[in-house]
Each structure stands twice: as C-alpha cells, then as structure tokens.
Design an enzyme around this catalytic site. Structure first.
Site, PDB file in Angstrom:
ATOM      1  N   GLY A 155      -4.997 -21.583  15.771  1.00  0.00           N
ATOM      2  CA  GLY A 155      -5.255 -22.430  16.572  1.00  0.00           C
ATOM      3  C   GLY A 155      -4.803 -22.343  17.908  1.00  0.00           C
ATOM      4  CD  GLU A 179      -4.919  10.247  21.011  1.00  0.00           C
ATOM      5  OE1 GLU A 179      -6.088  10.917  20.725  1.00  0.00           O
ATOM      6  OE2 GLU A 179      -3.856  10.700  21.439  1.00  0.00           O
TER       7      GLU A 179
END
Length: 199
Positions: A155, A179
């Site tokens: 939350g 990558e």
C-alpha cells in the site's frame, strides 16, 4: 611472459536514481597484457570482461540478477502479509492476497527454470541464443510484475523512499533495458523461431 601488468582507472557517476544497481561509469585500461592461459580472449581483465565477447552466455547471469530482486520482493511481501493486521485478521488471510503471492512465486520459478535450461543447454555445447533471450525476457518482465505486486501489497508504505520494495521498484526499471530491452529479446526469439522453420 605470462605476467599481467596493467594500469586501470574507473570513475562512476550517478545519472539517475533509477540506475543505482549499475552506476554509469568509465573504465580505462592501458598496458594490458594477455596471459597465455587466455589466448582467445581479445583482452583480459577478469572473467567479466571476457564475457563481453559472449553476450548470449551473459544473459543467464543477467537473468539471475533480476530473479534475485524478485525473490527479495516476494520475501518482503510474505513478511508484510503475515504481520500486517487488517479488519481484525492478517493480510495473508485474504484470498486475494494468497492468489497474488502464489502468482509471484510461480513467476519467479518459471524464470528460474528458463535460466537453468539455457545454462544446461550451453553446458551441452548447444547454441542458446533463443533460450538465453527467453530467460532474460521472462526474468526481467517477471521481476517487474513481482515487484509491482509486492509494492501493491504494501500500500502507501510501499512508495516511501528507501523502503526495500520502493528501492527494488526503482532498480528493476533500468534492468529491463540493460543487456537488451524486452523488445530486443522478442525480436531475437522470433528470428530464431523463423530460422528453425526455414531450416
């Protein structure tokens, strides 16, 4: 002969907070000699630099990096869900929470199995271009989903600066690009599939 003599310098700079897991930097090498044990390496400064010549093989290590962040997020979510009280019961007692945790765990293990398959196939001497791309994509996108789910379980506390899940959320975004971005992995996978069909 055979000795390694080098001058190296490194300078790292933070461009954005999101790049924290891998700061942008400059590496300079001079007077670097290649030892006889590594005759095929274009240059040598440890295994990491040698792996630059084998980007597909590096994707397995790359996938593991993302997976470990996802595992950390799941651990944080489990700890929070089993201690956070809501409406006179634990957050973990709610079926929606349980479903979310189950999906997170399954996503992590799926990425792990794809990574292990790519590593095993490489050990057997097979070309793993497609499998490495699949592992990287699954681990990266899966980690984003898992970390996002963990943050959702926290939350408002999940977006507080320097909370573990908040930090993971910022870090994973950059790792979805390094990558080879997900879109690049998709192109690699599709290309390999079409190549197999033509063969």
């Amino acid at each position: 002969a055979g000795s390694l003599s080098a001058t190296a310098s490194a300078r790292a700079r933070e461009e954005l907070g999101v790049t924290r897991p891998a700061p942008v930097g400059t590496l300079s090498l001079s007077r670097l000699l290649r030892p006889p044990a590594f005759p095929d390496a274009p240059f040598f400064a440890g295994t990491a630099l040698a792996n630059l010549e084998r980007p597909m093989a590096a994707r397995g290590v790359d996938s593991s990096t993302r997976r470990e962040r996802a595992r950390r997020a799941l651990d944080e979510a489990l700890q929070h869900a089993t201690t956070r009280q809501m409406f006179k019961q634990l957050l973990a007692d709610f079926q929606l929470t349980q479903a979310k945790l189950a999906k997170m765990a399954t996503t992590i293990d799926s990425a792990a199995l794809l990574t292990y398959r790519a590593a095993w196939m490489r050990d057997q001497g097979h070309n793993v271009t497609r499998e490495a791309a699949m592992a990287k994509m699954a681990a990266t996108e899966g980690a984003q989903q898992v970390i996002d789910a963990a943050l959702q379980l926290f939350g408002g506390l999940g977006v507080v600066s320097e909370q573990p899940v908040e930090r993971l959320y910022r870090e994973i975004r950059a790792l979805r690009i390094y990558e080879g971005a997900t879109e690049v992995q998709q192109l690699i996978i599709a290309r390999e599939l079409l190549k197999d069909l033509q063969d």
